[in-house]
Write a protein that holds these residues in place. Structure first.
Motif, mmCIF file in Angstrom:
data_model
loop_
_atom_site.group_PDB
_atom_site.id
_atom_site.type_symbol
_atom_site.label_atom_id
_atom_site.label_comp_id
_atom_site.label_asym_id
_atom_site.label_seq_id
_atom_site.Cartn_x
_atom_site.Cartn_y
_atom_site.Cartn_z
ATOM 1 N N TRP A 271 -10.626 21.874 -11.704
ATOM 2 C CA TRP A 271 -9.701 21.644 -12.815
ATOM 3 C C TRP A 271 -9.921 20.256 -13.401
ATOM 4 C CZ3 TRP A 271 -4.333 23.453 -10.498
ATOM 5 C CH2 TRP A 271 -4.422 24.827 -10.202
ATOM 6 N N ARG A 276 -5.555 19.393 -16.798
ATOM 7 C CA ARG A 276 -4.385 19.183 -15.936
ATOM 8 C C ARG A 276 -3.300 18.396 -16.675
ATOM 9 N NH1 ARG A 276 -4.547 17.758 -10.566
ATOM 10 N NH2 ARG A 276 -4.500 15.601 -11.266
ATOM 11 N N ASP A 280 0.586 19.776 -17.784
ATOM 12 C CA ASP A 280 1.449 19.184 -16.747
ATOM 13 C C ASP A 280 2.868 19.735 -16.750
ATOM 14 O OD1 ASP A 280 2.204 17.914 -19.101
ATOM 15 O OD2 ASP A 280 2.483 15.956 -18.169
ATOM 16 N N ILE A 287 -0.006 22.087 -10.516
ATOM 17 C CA ILE A 287 -0.735 20.825 -10.542
ATOM 18 C C ILE A 287 -0.179 19.886 -9.478
ATOM 19 C CG2 ILE A 287 -1.038 18.770 -12.011
ATOM 20 C CD1 ILE A 287 -1.547 20.981 -14.254
#
Ligand SMILES: CSC[C@H]1O[C@H](OP(=O)(O)O)[C@H](O)[C@@H]1O
Ligand SMILES: Nc1ncnc2[nH]cnc12
Length: 295
Positions: A271, A276, A280, A287
């Motif tokens: 990733w 990411r 979020d 994550i």
């Protein structure tokens, strides 16, 4: 508080949520561009509601220009647990007369060219969508609508068209032949994105017209829609108050809360940081669980 935090997306004719206690308007930034406007958050008793007007202030955004990703992203950032969409819809069935509220449970997507996924740039996910509407939330909302005095029809298939023009008569007849019950322009990709954001989604459609399939009726136009919506907006606001009363005291987990557990196909050590960061909120749970340092 109850654990329920209901995100409300208000459609045509519903540009504010009605009376919320401790209401605050907040401009929330999204990694997916500009949302339709600020969110309004507040409480009704023990339940928090956070509202966004789908078409923005003054209904400036057409269904094709609403940034559905940003809207869902900012509601997720605000911490909503569930998403209730409220929409104007055209009826494709005789018994669904203008004024009827429909708790939609299936969707057909005829939209084109709208961003329909949060995923894809470095992290790929395939969420199941066989039942795009959460039966639990939809059931509570249908009960609330009835308590608010609405004539509520449980279940119905919604065809999402691209618009902004209404359907041709041939299309309207075709949607009826497909078994569709109502037509609108916004539930897709909204429902897809809610699922990807692990938010149970319910859709209450308020019938404003009979589209153009019915010989006995004038074809749909915006003036008629707005007239019916004016009458419906107060009932929709009352429905939110009733929803706060009918929701169970505490929110138990839904399988949709953790749908990404079995949907993300990209190995976690692949990733990229950029993806990411963008995800979020939408995939924040994942994550947090699987931190990685890949650039
Ligand atoms: C104002 S008529 C057409 C317009 O109304 C519905 O919007 P929403 O779903 O946001 O209530 C329909 O989908 C069209 O966008
Ligand atoms: N007939 C119709 N077609 C598409 N969207 C609508 N929204 C309200 N009525 C509609």
């Amino acid at each position: 508080m109850s654990g329920w935090h209901i995100g409300v997306i208000g459609g045509s004719g519903l540009y504010e949520p009605g009376a919320l206690e401790d209401a605050q308007e907040i401009a929330v930034k999204s990694a997916f561009g500009e949302p339709s406007g600020p969110i309004t958050t507040g409480r009704i008793g023990p339940v928090r509601f956070t509202f966004i007007a789908r078409h923005g202030e003054g209904h400036a955004l057409s269904p094709s220009h609403v940034n559905y990703r940003a809207n869902v992203d900012v509601l997720k950032r605000a911490g909503v647990t569930d998403l209730l969409a409220i929409s104007a819809i055209g009826s494709l069935q005789e018994e669904l007369a203008p004024g009827t509220f429909v708790a939609v449970d299936q969707l057909i997507d005829r939209t084109t060219g709208r961003e329909r996924s949060f995923f894809g740039n470095g992290i790929v996910a395939h969420v199941p969508l066989a039942d795009p509407v959460c039966p639990r939330l939809s059931g509570h909302v249908a009960k609330a609508a009835a308590k608010a005095g609405a004539k509520i029809h449980k279940g119905g298939t919604y065809v999402a068209i691209e618009g902004p023009q209404f359907s041709t008569r041939a299309e309207s007849h075709m949607y009826r032949a497909w078994g569709a019950d109502v037509v609108g322009m916004t539930a897709m990709p909204e429902a897809r994105l809610a699922r990807e954001a692990e938010l149970p989604y319910a859709l209450i459609g308020m019938v404003t017209d009979y589209d153009c399939w019915r010989d006995a009726q004038d074809d749909v136009d915006v003036t008629d829609i707005l007239r019916v919506m004016k009458g419906n907006a107060d009932t929709a606001k009352a429905m939110l108050s009733k929803l706060a009363q009918v929701l169970p005291k505490t929110r138990s987990a839904s399988p949709i809360d953790t749908i990404l557990d079995s949907a993300i196909i990209t190995p976690r050590d692949q990733w990229p940081v950029s993806a990411r960061t963008r995800l979020d909120a939408v995939a924040g749970r994942m994550i947090e669980i699987f931190p990685t340092t890949k650039e």
